[in-house]
Write an enzyme that holds these catalytic residues in place. Structure first.
Site, PDB file in Angstrom:
ATOM      1  N   ARG A 127      76.364  76.364  20.064  1.00 13.10           N
ATOM      2  CA  ARG A 127      74.979  76.325  20.556  1.00 13.10           C
ATOM      3  C   ARG A 127      74.594  74.920  20.999  1.00 13.10           C
ATOM      4  O   ARG A 127      73.813  74.734  21.933  1.00 13.10           O
ATOM      5  CB  ARG A 127      74.017  76.823  19.469  1.00 13.10           C
ATOM      6  CG  ARG A 127      73.834  78.317  19.402  1.00 13.10           C
ATOM      7  CD  ARG A 127      75.137  79.079  19.179  1.00 13.10           C
ATOM      8  NE  ARG A 127      74.931  80.488  18.899  1.00 13.10           N
ATOM      9  CZ  ARG A 127      74.800  80.995  17.667  1.00 13.10           C
ATOM     10  NH1 ARG A 127      74.909  80.215  16.595  1.00 13.10           N
ATOM     11  NH2 ARG A 127      74.593  82.284  17.511  1.00 13.10           N
ATOM     12  N   ASP A 156      81.082  80.975  20.649  1.00  7.43           N
ATOM     13  CA  ASP A 156      79.930  81.877  20.532  1.00  7.43           C
ATOM     14  C   ASP A 156      79.402  82.080  21.939  1.00  7.43           C
ATOM     15  O   ASP A 156      79.837  81.403  22.889  1.00  7.43           O
ATOM     16  CB  ASP A 156      78.846  81.281  19.608  1.00  7.43           C
ATOM     17  CG  ASP A 156      78.077  82.376  18.874  1.00  7.43           C
ATOM     18  OD1 ASP A 156      77.468  83.233  19.541  1.00  7.43           O
ATOM     19  OD2 ASP A 156      78.077  82.373  17.631  1.00  7.43           O
ATOM     20  N   HIS A 233      79.079  88.219  19.422  1.00  7.49           N
ATOM     21  CA  HIS A 233      78.838  86.813  19.798  1.00  7.49           C
ATOM     22  C   HIS A 233      79.880  86.335  20.820  1.00  7.49           C
ATOM     23  O   HIS A 233      80.333  85.186  20.751  1.00  7.49           O
ATOM     24  CB  HIS A 233      78.890  85.905  18.560  1.00  7.49           C
ATOM     25  CG  HIS A 233      77.742  86.078  17.620  1.00  7.49           C
ATOM     26  ND1 HIS A 233      76.578  85.352  17.722  1.00  7.49           N
ATOM     27  CD2 HIS A 233      77.543  86.909  16.563  1.00  7.49           C
ATOM     28  CE1 HIS A 233      75.746  85.715  16.757  1.00  7.49           C
ATOM     29  NE2 HIS A 233      76.307  86.668  16.043  1.00  7.49           N
ATOM     30  N   ASP A 292      80.672  89.056  12.457  1.00  2.00           N
ATOM     31  CA  ASP A 292      79.257  89.373  12.197  1.00  2.00           C
ATOM     32  C   ASP A 292      78.560  89.911  13.448  1.00  2.00           C
ATOM     33  O   ASP A 292      78.930  89.578  14.576  1.00  2.00           O
ATOM     34  CB  ASP A 292      78.503  88.123  11.705  1.00  2.00           C
ATOM     35  CG  ASP A 292      78.563  86.987  12.713  1.00  2.00           C
ATOM     36  OD1 ASP A 292      79.633  86.788  13.302  1.00  2.00           O
ATOM     37  OD2 ASP A 292      77.537  86.312  12.922  1.00  2.00           O
ATOM     38  N   GLU A 293      77.570  90.727  13.198  1.00  2.00           N
ATOM     39  CA  GLU A 293      76.542  91.099  14.174  1.00  2.00           C
ATOM     40  C   GLU A 293      77.071  91.666  15.503  1.00  2.00           C
ATOM     41  O   GLU A 293      76.495  91.380  16.556  1.00  2.00           O
ATOM     42  CB  GLU A 293      75.629  89.885  14.444  1.00  2.00           C
ATOM     43  CG  GLU A 293      74.923  89.404  13.195  1.00  2.00           C
ATOM     44  CD  GLU A 293      73.978  88.240  13.421  1.00  2.00           C
ATOM     45  OE1 GLU A 293      72.848  88.300  12.936  1.00  2.00           O
ATOM     46  OE2 GLU A 293      74.371  87.246  14.081  1.00  2.00           O
ATOM     47  N   TRP A 359      77.072  86.079   3.620  1.00  2.00           N
ATOM     48  CA  TRP A 359      75.947  85.350   4.241  1.00  2.00           C
ATOM     49  C   TRP A 359      74.647  86.133   4.177  1.00  2.00           C
ATOM     50  O   TRP A 359      73.572  85.562   4.140  1.00  2.00           O
ATOM     51  CB  TRP A 359      76.275  84.964   5.686  1.00  2.00           C
ATOM     52  CG  TRP A 359      76.304  86.095   6.674  1.00  2.00           C
ATOM     53  CD1 TRP A 359      77.324  86.961   6.895  1.00  2.00           C
ATOM     54  CD2 TRP A 359      75.264  86.463   7.584  1.00  2.00           C
ATOM     55  NE1 TRP A 359      76.997  87.852   7.884  1.00  2.00           N
ATOM     56  CE2 TRP A 359      75.740  87.572   8.328  1.00  2.00           C
ATOM     57  CE3 TRP A 359      73.989  85.967   7.855  1.00  2.00           C
ATOM     58  CZ2 TRP A 359      74.979  88.192   9.322  1.00  2.00           C
ATOM     59  CZ3 TRP A 359      73.236  86.584   8.846  1.00  2.00           C
ATOM     60  CH2 TRP A 359      73.726  87.680   9.560  1.00  2.00           C
ATOM     61  N   TYR A 384      71.657  78.054   4.182  1.00  2.26           N
ATOM     62  CA  TYR A 384      71.525  77.837   5.618  1.00  2.26           C
ATOM     63  C   TYR A 384      70.713  76.557   5.837  1.00  2.26           C
ATOM     64  O   TYR A 384      69.490  76.538   5.683  1.00  2.26           O
ATOM     65  CB  TYR A 384      70.898  79.065   6.301  1.00  2.26           C
ATOM     66  CG  TYR A 384      71.944  80.089   6.715  1.00  2.26           C
ATOM     67  CD1 TYR A 384      73.132  80.218   6.006  1.00  2.26           C
ATOM     68  CD2 TYR A 384      71.763  80.894   7.832  1.00  2.26           C
ATOM     69  CE1 TYR A 384      74.109  81.130   6.386  1.00  2.26           C
ATOM     70  CE2 TYR A 384      72.742  81.817   8.224  1.00  2.26           C
ATOM     71  CZ  TYR A 384      73.906  81.925   7.491  1.00  2.26           C
ATOM     72  OH  TYR A 384      74.882  82.821   7.864  1.00  2.26           O
ATOM     73  N   TRP A 431      73.706  76.312  11.683  1.00  2.00           N
ATOM     74  CA  TRP A 431      73.659  76.961  13.003  1.00  2.00           C
ATOM     75  C   TRP A 431      72.768  76.115  13.909  1.00  2.00           C
ATOM     76  O   TRP A 431      71.753  75.561  13.444  1.00  2.00           O
ATOM     77  CB  TRP A 431      73.099  78.381  12.864  1.00  2.00           C
ATOM     78  CG  TRP A 431      73.960  79.243  11.989  1.00  2.00           C
ATOM     79  CD1 TRP A 431      73.697  79.622  10.706  1.00  2.00           C
ATOM     80  CD2 TRP A 431      75.238  79.801  12.318  1.00  2.00           C
ATOM     81  NE1 TRP A 431      74.728  80.392  10.222  1.00  2.00           N
ATOM     82  CE2 TRP A 431      75.691  80.523  11.188  1.00  2.00           C
ATOM     83  CE3 TRP A 431      76.043  79.766  13.453  1.00  2.00           C
ATOM     84  CZ2 TRP A 431      76.910  81.201  11.157  1.00  2.00           C
ATOM     85  CZ3 TRP A 431      77.257  80.438  13.428  1.00  2.00           C
ATOM     86  CH2 TRP A 431      77.676  81.145  12.297  1.00  2.00           C
ATOM     87  N   GLU A 433      71.094  76.700  17.113  1.00  5.24           N
ATOM     88  CA  GLU A 433      70.197  77.140  18.194  1.00  5.24           C
ATOM     89  C   GLU A 433      69.012  76.183  18.339  1.00  5.24           C
ATOM     90  O   GLU A 433      68.590  75.863  19.454  1.00  5.24           O
ATOM     91  CB  GLU A 433      69.636  78.547  17.917  1.00  5.24           C
ATOM     92  CG  GLU A 433      70.632  79.667  18.021  1.00  5.24           C
ATOM     93  CD  GLU A 433      71.238  80.005  16.662  1.00  5.24           C
ATOM     94  OE1 GLU A 433      71.366  79.097  15.805  1.00  5.24           O
ATOM     95  OE2 GLU A 433      71.610  81.184  16.475  1.00  5.24           O
TER      96      GLU A 433
HETATM   97  C1  ACM Z   1      75.533  84.664  10.628  1.00  2.99           C
HETATM   98  O1  ACM Z   1      74.620  83.912  10.236  1.00  2.99           O
HETATM   99  N1  ACM Z   1      75.311  85.482  11.657  1.00  2.99           N
HETATM  100  C2  ACM Z   1      76.854  84.673  10.010  1.00  2.99           C
END
Ligand code: ACM
Ligand code: ZN
Length: 517
Positions: A127, A156, A233, A292-293, A359, A384, A431, A433
């Protein structure tokens, strides 16, 4: 409420006035002071692998023995005992912190070893791309506080950061977006470019740079674990290699798809080439494969995904995620490596070798360890470090809840229902962003990373927030002298200082914002 906060703060002050022990982070297992001081500079005698010390540590697990040390400071000299170079290195970092904290080196004996084998930091390089110097600087900081794993989130949707010769468009194009900040790029509709286009933002690491980082970190006993995200991602891959993306109902490739296409063999060819490169560069036992996601939306319509489901007898697209993750994990295993995945991989039917990174709270850690899987804990609620560290109104925009220093420090990794023998440790995740610059990244890391380090190293019963906060403030000062940006604990709000989370932060925000009342 105000009165309650004041009492909590005063309690902290009165404890800290009495706080004893060395001014180091993480706090050591055993510390005893003796009379006198050691004049400086002194020669340090180092003994590695002596039988007597080995016998004294016989009851410890191997990972703790490897990092264990005894540091003896006497008027006439300083001695380090350890069972390995790594233990001696940990002792030297303790000595450096003691010397930096005080001009007079008090005589003492420290016996020390870690509680957990994995004490990590994850940095998101996708990011925002922060570069080799930044990473080396954070490795220096990690080594000082006895962290031993740097997890690099290298790929990502917002940017691919690893050069792969067999797939040149990943570095030539997927690494360069239009939009310096993640949100500029999002608002512009996710455009990619190349390095030569005006306004292009990004970058990537060459194999040579990553090898340099790996060896720089190894010299400081930090292992670098790379992460290649899949199948979610991964829009940047589909954008530059649309021939392997899912196919839409109109028969055209979905180059904006979020997920890789598990129906297309081209996806597996790319992943094999990427992982070959990754394994060539990174000697780590573990390789992180994301997981993930995934949104799985395009899989429902894609002709290749549907064919794969039919061939494999799958009735639900969720099974495609397991299919992809199992193939990739098996590939790593056949090369003697172990996969780590975000806790979604618990539903992917991977071998018992795969490690769960919990997580979404700690439930992945409970479920995974109880099922006999190794687990690393990084629950977003406490670990986090991109979440707010103080009230919204005084902090730069961030995401998530309030993870104050106190709240982060209060995290206890072992919870009811877990099989402790499978808990490898914990890590802080950053992270990016909302974190566009290296300075901002450091501001979010320090001092909360100190809390992660102490939780990972020091015995649970030895933890004490008031003493820790005092040591953290001192260490922040020393970090600033060495050109790290840190959060200023002197400006921390009473609410954050008292360890509140969630609702209280919102209330404080409302009270300070009359229009919201
Ligand atoms: C995550 O925070 N999507 C691993
Ligand atoms: Zn597909």
């Amino acid at each position: 409420m105000k009165a309650k906060l004041l009492i909590l703060s005063l309690l902290c002050l009165s404890f800290s006035a009495r706080a004893e022990g060395p001014a180091i982070i993480p706090a050591p297992v055993r510390y005893s002071e003796s009379a006198g001081y050691c004049s400086r500079p002194q020669k340090v005698k180092i003994e590695i692998g002596r039988r007597r010390f080995n016998k004294q540590l016989a009851a410890l697990p191997d990972f703790a023995r490897r990092e264990a040390y005894r540091l003896s400071i006497k008027p006439k000299g300083i001695k380090i005992e350890a069972l390995s170079e790594e233990g001696a290195f940990r002792a030297r970092t303790t000595l450096e912190q003691l010397m930096a904290a005080d001009d007079t080196l008090r005589c003492c004996s420290i016996l020390d070893y870690p509680r957990f084998r994995h004490r990590g930091l994850m940095i998101d390089e996708s990011r925002s791309f922060k570069g080799l110097d930044f990473l080396k600087k954070q490795v220096d900081a990690m080594a000082q506080i006895k962290l031993n794993v740097l997890h690099l989130h290298l790929t990502d949707a917002a940017g691919w950061r690893l050069q792969v010769p067999a797939y040149p468009a990943l570095a030539d194009s997927a690494a360069w977006r239009i939009g310096k900040s993640y949100f500029d790029w999002e608002r512009a509709g996710y455009p990619f470019a190349n390095a030569y286009v005006e306004g292009a933002y990004g970058g990537f690491y060459t194999a040579a740079e990553l090898r340099e980082l790996v060896s720089y970190a190894a010299e400081r006993f930090v292992t670098v674990i790379p992460e290649i995200e899949m199948p979610g991602h991964s829009m940047e891959v589909n954008r530059v290699y649309p021939s392997i993306a899912c196919v839409g109902p109109d028969g055209r490739p979905r180059s904006f798809a979020w997920d890789l296409c598990p129906g297309n063999e081209g996806t597996f060819e790319l992943l094999r080439a990427v992982l070959d490169e990754v394994m060539d560069i990174f000697p780590s036992e573990f390789i992180h494969i994301g997981g993930d996601e995934a949104v799985m939306k395009d899989w429902k319509e894609c002709v290749n995904c549907r064919r794969r489901m039919e061939e494999e007898g799958f009735s639900d697209v969720h099974e495609l995620q397991g299919y992809l993750m199992r193939r990739v994990e098996g590939y790593l295993r056949s090369h003697g490596r172990r996969a780590i995945g975000w806790d979604e991989i618990l539903d992917s039917g991977l071998s018992r070798e795969a490690v769960i990174m919990s997580w979404r709270g700690i439930s992945g850690g409970v479920r995974g360890s109880a099922a006999g899987r190794d687990v690393i804990l990084s629950p977003s609620t406490h670990c986090y470090l991109n979440y707010y560290q103080d009230l919204i109104r005084k902090e730069p925009a961030a995401c998530g809840e309030l993870v104050s220093l106190r709240f982060c420090y209060g995290y206890e990794p072992i919870a009811p229902g877990m099989d402790e023998s499978h808990i490898l440790g914990l890590q802080g995740n950053l992270w990016c962003e909302y974190i566009p610059t290296p300075e901002h990244a450091e501001y979010m890391l320090y001092p909360r990373l100190f809390a992660i380090a102490e939780t990972g190293w020091s015995p649970a019963e030895a933890k004490d927030f008031c003493g820790f906060r005092e040591r953290a403030a001192e260490l922040c000062g020393r970090f600033r002298e060495r050109y790290y940006t840190t959060f200023d604990l002197d400006t921390e709000s009473e609410l954050a200082r008292s360890g509140f989370q969630r609702f209280e932060q919102l209330e404080a925000y409302k009270q300070s914002n009359s229009s919201l009342r």
